[in-house]
Design a protein around this motif. Sequence first.
Motif, PDB file in Angstrom:
ATOM      1  N   ALA A   1    -118.648  65.396  47.387  1.00  0.00           N
ATOM      2  CA  ALA A   1    -118.061  64.719  46.225  1.00  0.00           C
ATOM      3  C   ALA A   1    -117.754  63.255  46.509  1.00  0.00           C
ATOM      4  O   ALA A   1    -117.971  62.389  45.657  1.00  0.00           O
ATOM      5  CB  ALA A   1    -116.791  65.457  45.782  1.00  0.00           C
ATOM      6  N   VAL A   2    -117.248  62.957  47.709  1.00  0.00           N
ATOM      7  CA  VAL A   2    -116.907  61.562  47.998  1.00  0.00           C
ATOM      8  C   VAL A   2    -118.161  60.704  48.119  1.00  0.00           C
ATOM      9  O   VAL A   2    -118.149  59.519  47.750  1.00  0.00           O
ATOM     10  CB  VAL A   2    -116.032  61.445  49.266  1.00  0.00           C
ATOM     11  CG1 VAL A   2    -114.732  62.204  49.088  1.00  0.00           C
ATOM     12  CG2 VAL A   2    -116.758  61.921  50.511  1.00  0.00           C
ATOM     13  N   ARG A   3    -119.255  61.289  48.625  1.00  0.00           N
ATOM     14  CA  ARG A   3    -120.507  60.529  48.708  1.00  0.00           C
ATOM     15  C   ARG A   3    -121.030  60.196  47.312  1.00  0.00           C
ATOM     16  O   ARG A   3    -121.446  59.065  47.030  1.00  0.00           O
ATOM     17  CB  ARG A   3    -121.553  61.341  49.488  1.00  0.00           C
ATOM     18  CG  ARG A   3    -121.223  61.527  50.956  1.00  0.00           C
ATOM     19  CD  ARG A   3    -121.446  60.268  51.770  1.00  0.00           C
ATOM     20  NE  ARG A   3    -122.847  59.908  51.844  1.00  0.00           N
ATOM     21  CZ  ARG A   3    -123.699  60.374  52.769  1.00  0.00           C
ATOM     22  NH1 ARG A   3    -123.267  61.246  53.683  1.00  0.00           N
ATOM     23  NH2 ARG A   3    -124.952  59.989  52.786  1.00  0.00           N
ATOM     24  N   VAL A   4    -121.005  61.204  46.429  1.00  0.00           N
ATOM     25  CA  VAL A   4    -121.474  60.981  45.058  1.00  0.00           C
ATOM     26  C   VAL A   4    -120.558  59.996  44.342  1.00  0.00           C
ATOM     27  O   VAL A   4    -121.018  59.098  43.627  1.00  0.00           O
ATOM     28  CB  VAL A   4    -121.556  62.318  44.297  1.00  0.00           C
ATOM     29  CG1 VAL A   4    -121.826  62.076  42.820  1.00  0.00           C
ATOM     30  CG2 VAL A   4    -122.635  63.205  44.908  1.00  0.00           C
ATOM     31  N   ALA A   5    -119.245  60.157  44.532  1.00  0.00           N
ATOM     32  CA  ALA A   5    -118.287  59.277  43.861  1.00  0.00           C
ATOM     33  C   ALA A   5    -118.485  57.822  44.281  1.00  0.00           C
ATOM     34  O   ALA A   5    -118.418  56.910  43.448  1.00  0.00           O
ATOM     35  CB  ALA A   5    -116.862  59.726  44.170  1.00  0.00           C
ATOM     36  N   ALA A   6    -118.726  57.606  45.567  1.00  0.00           N
ATOM     37  CA  ALA A   6    -118.936  56.235  46.043  1.00  0.00           C
ATOM     38  C   ALA A   6    -120.181  55.621  45.417  1.00  0.00           C
ATOM     39  O   ALA A   6    -120.188  54.438  45.042  1.00  0.00           O
ATOM     40  CB  ALA A   6    -119.045  56.234  47.569  1.00  0.00           C
TER      41      ALA A   6
ATOM     42  N   GLY B   1    -114.930  57.774  49.621  1.00  0.00           N
ATOM     43  CA  GLY B   1    -116.376  57.559  49.669  1.00  0.00           C
ATOM     44  C   GLY B   1    -116.736  56.157  50.121  1.00  0.00           C
ATOM     45  O   GLY B   1    -117.622  55.972  50.969  1.00  0.00           O
ATOM     46  N   GLU B   2    -116.051  55.166  49.579  1.00  0.00           N
ATOM     47  CA  GLU B   2    -116.348  53.776  49.958  1.00  0.00           C
ATOM     48  C   GLU B   2    -115.952  53.483  51.398  1.00  0.00           C
ATOM     49  O   GLU B   2    -116.578  52.654  52.061  1.00  0.00           O
ATOM     50  CB  GLU B   2    -115.630  52.823  49.006  1.00  0.00           C
ATOM     51  CG  GLU B   2    -116.193  52.847  47.590  1.00  0.00           C
ATOM     52  CD  GLU B   2    -115.457  51.936  46.639  1.00  0.00           C
ATOM     53  OE1 GLU B   2    -116.031  51.589  45.593  1.00  0.00           O
ATOM     54  OE2 GLU B   2    -114.293  51.559  46.929  1.00  0.00           O
ATOM     55  N   ALA B   3    -114.901  54.158  51.886  1.00  0.00           N
ATOM     56  CA  ALA B   3    -114.447  53.907  53.256  1.00  0.00           C
ATOM     57  C   ALA B   3    -115.276  54.640  54.297  1.00  0.00           C
ATOM     58  O   ALA B   3    -115.239  54.286  55.480  1.00  0.00           O
ATOM     59  CB  ALA B   3    -112.981  54.315  53.394  1.00  0.00           C
ATOM     60  N   THR B   4    -116.017  55.664  53.866  1.00  0.00           N
ATOM     61  CA  THR B   4    -116.752  56.481  54.836  1.00  0.00           C
ATOM     62  C   THR B   4    -118.271  56.423  54.654  1.00  0.00           C
ATOM     63  O   THR B   4    -119.002  57.025  55.450  1.00  0.00           O
ATOM     64  CB  THR B   4    -116.305  57.950  54.735  1.00  0.00           C
ATOM     65  OG1 THR B   4    -116.516  58.431  53.399  1.00  0.00           O
ATOM     66  CG2 THR B   4    -114.824  58.090  55.079  1.00  0.00           C
ATOM     67  N   ALA B   5    -118.754  55.728  53.640  1.00  0.00           N
ATOM     68  CA  ALA B   5    -120.196  55.638  53.422  1.00  0.00           C
ATOM     69  C   ALA B   5    -120.808  54.554  54.309  1.00  0.00           C
ATOM     70  O   ALA B   5    -120.173  53.529  54.563  1.00  0.00           O
ATOM     71  CB  ALA B   5    -120.478  55.330  51.955  1.00  0.00           C
TER      72      ALA B   5
ATOM     73  N   LEU C   1    -111.335  60.009  45.400  1.00  0.00           N
ATOM     74  CA  LEU C   1    -112.700  60.330  45.819  1.00  0.00           C
ATOM     75  C   LEU C   1    -113.496  59.065  46.083  1.00  0.00           C
ATOM     76  O   LEU C   1    -114.206  58.947  47.090  1.00  0.00           O
ATOM     77  CB  LEU C   1    -113.393  61.175  44.754  1.00  0.00           C
ATOM     78  CG  LEU C   1    -112.959  62.631  44.606  1.00  0.00           C
ATOM     79  CD1 LEU C   1    -113.622  63.260  43.386  1.00  0.00           C
ATOM     80  CD2 LEU C   1    -113.319  63.435  45.855  1.00  0.00           C
ATOM     81  N   VAL C   2    -113.380  58.110  45.168  1.00  0.00           N
ATOM     82  CA  VAL C   2    -114.095  56.848  45.322  1.00  0.00           C
ATOM     83  C   VAL C   2    -113.605  56.114  46.569  1.00  0.00           C
ATOM     84  O   VAL C   2    -114.407  55.577  47.353  1.00  0.00           O
ATOM     85  CB  VAL C   2    -113.901  55.966  44.073  1.00  0.00           C
ATOM     86  CG1 VAL C   2    -114.493  54.572  44.314  1.00  0.00           C
ATOM     87  CG2 VAL C   2    -114.552  56.619  42.865  1.00  0.00           C
TER      88      VAL C   2
ATOM     89  N   SER D   1    -121.640  51.529  39.077  1.00  0.00           N
ATOM     90  CA  SER D   1    -120.815  51.252  37.902  1.00  0.00           C
ATOM     91  C   SER D   1    -119.884  50.069  38.126  1.00  0.00           C
ATOM     92  O   SER D   1    -118.902  49.896  37.404  1.00  0.00           O
ATOM     93  CB  SER D   1    -119.971  52.488  37.546  1.00  0.00           C
ATOM     94  OG  SER D   1    -120.764  53.621  37.335  1.00  0.00           O
ATOM     95  N   ARG D   2    -120.173  49.244  39.136  1.00  0.00           N
ATOM     96  CA  ARG D   2    -119.290  48.123  39.434  1.00  0.00           C
ATOM     97  C   ARG D   2    -119.248  47.141  38.255  1.00  0.00           C
ATOM     98  O   ARG D   2    -120.240  46.990  37.519  1.00  0.00           O
ATOM     99  CB  ARG D   2    -119.710  47.437  40.730  1.00  0.00           C
ATOM    100  CG  ARG D   2    -121.127  46.953  40.787  1.00  0.00           C
ATOM    101  CD  ARG D   2    -121.516  46.592  42.232  1.00  0.00           C
ATOM    102  NE  ARG D   2    -122.840  45.955  42.287  1.00  0.00           N
ATOM    103  CZ  ARG D   2    -123.975  46.625  42.303  1.00  0.00           C
ATOM    104  NH1 ARG D   2    -123.973  47.956  42.245  1.00  0.00           N
ATOM    105  NH2 ARG D   2    -125.131  45.959  42.368  1.00  0.00           N
TER     106      ARG D   2
END
Length: 448
Positions: free
Chosen positions: A50-55, A101-105, A97-98, A61-62
């Motif tokens: 979920a966190v990967r998809v959310a990121a 995701g952003e911190a771990t992608a 989640l975002v 969508s920025r």
Amino acid sequence: MSSPIDPLADAVTALSAVWPDASVEGCEPGRLVELNRLLGQARRLLDAAAVRVAAEVARQSRPELGASSLAKQQGHRNATTMLATTLGTSTSEAARLVEVGEATAPRLLLTGEAVPARHRYVAAAVEAGRIGRDAAVAIIHLLDSLDDRVAFDVLDEAERTLVEQAVGLDLLLLRKVLLRAEAHLDPDGVEPKEEDLRARTFLSVRQESTGAIAVKGLFDPARGAVLLNLIQAMVTAELGEQRDEGTKGNGLPPRPIPEMQADALIAVCEHYTGCDRVDESLPGATVIVRVNLEDLQSGTGVGLIDGIDQPVSIGTVRRMAASGGVIPWVMGGDSEILDWGRAKRLFTPAQKRAITARDGGCIGCGAPPGRSKVHHLSWWCHGGKTDLDNGCLLCDSCHHLVHDHGWEIRVDGPGTDAAVWLIPPPHIDPARVPRPAARRRFDYRPAA
């Protein structure tokens, strides 16, 4: 190359293989334990996906993309509302989640070169299903809050340590570790935090139109510890009395804990206004502050108050010591005997203080001293001695858990510096690998 979704698929397959053919209701204990373990693993791996998809949804969508933003094209205001709507959750949970995701992608530089994730240890633990989204958020928040005050290599090592300690802890217990890690990494930040908490301290006592007295308050850790430990000790004493009465067959239904706490506060006030003796029946009410002698002498580092998660500054420790709020842990002096053998059945106040200094609270769950009692490891009725190495702090729940389900307790070393271990029964861990007791389990332990 395997897909990140493969571990999740494997976990679901394993879960399906164990799931009862009929109904979970009435499932045999061994299978139920395995179901619970596999559900936890699957849930954490689902978080990882979920966190990967959310990121990626957030990236596509920025705001600068305008009308071509993925979220806007799907009829949503932004990425978090799109995620919240499709996942059936709140925007705050979608934002977490975002954030994870952003911190771990993995990151892409302008040159197109791929670089590791901003928090690589958290990323690896999330992807492997070792920690979930909420634990990852808590660790990321702490590390990011210290980013401008602590060196990168120190934070990097702290991240690795915290991820290792987070495995198997619920969020409440992880919060204890994080508070102590913050104090260790940024000791200069403890005192300003204390000043802020002291500035926010208040107690409101007012009479409502019904005639009832409404009390509401907030206290800093040092002063709040006095109130918290005393009231917890009084409530624990009442619960023990109720349990004893219940075993005799004449016990009444237990009162709600908030009601007990209210009566305990009233009892303290009545004692102060009308009683001139000191009640020593509540040993857990003593406020204990732990500090290294070197730190106390140099004025650096921090102290820990048993039962309070937030570390305190050396300045606060010194003020508490000056006001008589600290018991010096030079145990065995002044002719105080710490080992009584079979001469006494009950532990003495000196022994209780020494054991509290060693254990810091319940060795099972970490409940503060005010909610714990000293128990014989080898029962008195079975020949056990009333000695320091045959006693430990346990809350009522953990006491029954240890004695009723085959757990063993081992004390290695002398005095208050001894290491206490919990040894699980074979049906929980066939290898019976000793587990550190609560105090050492929750303390932040940076690598040497």
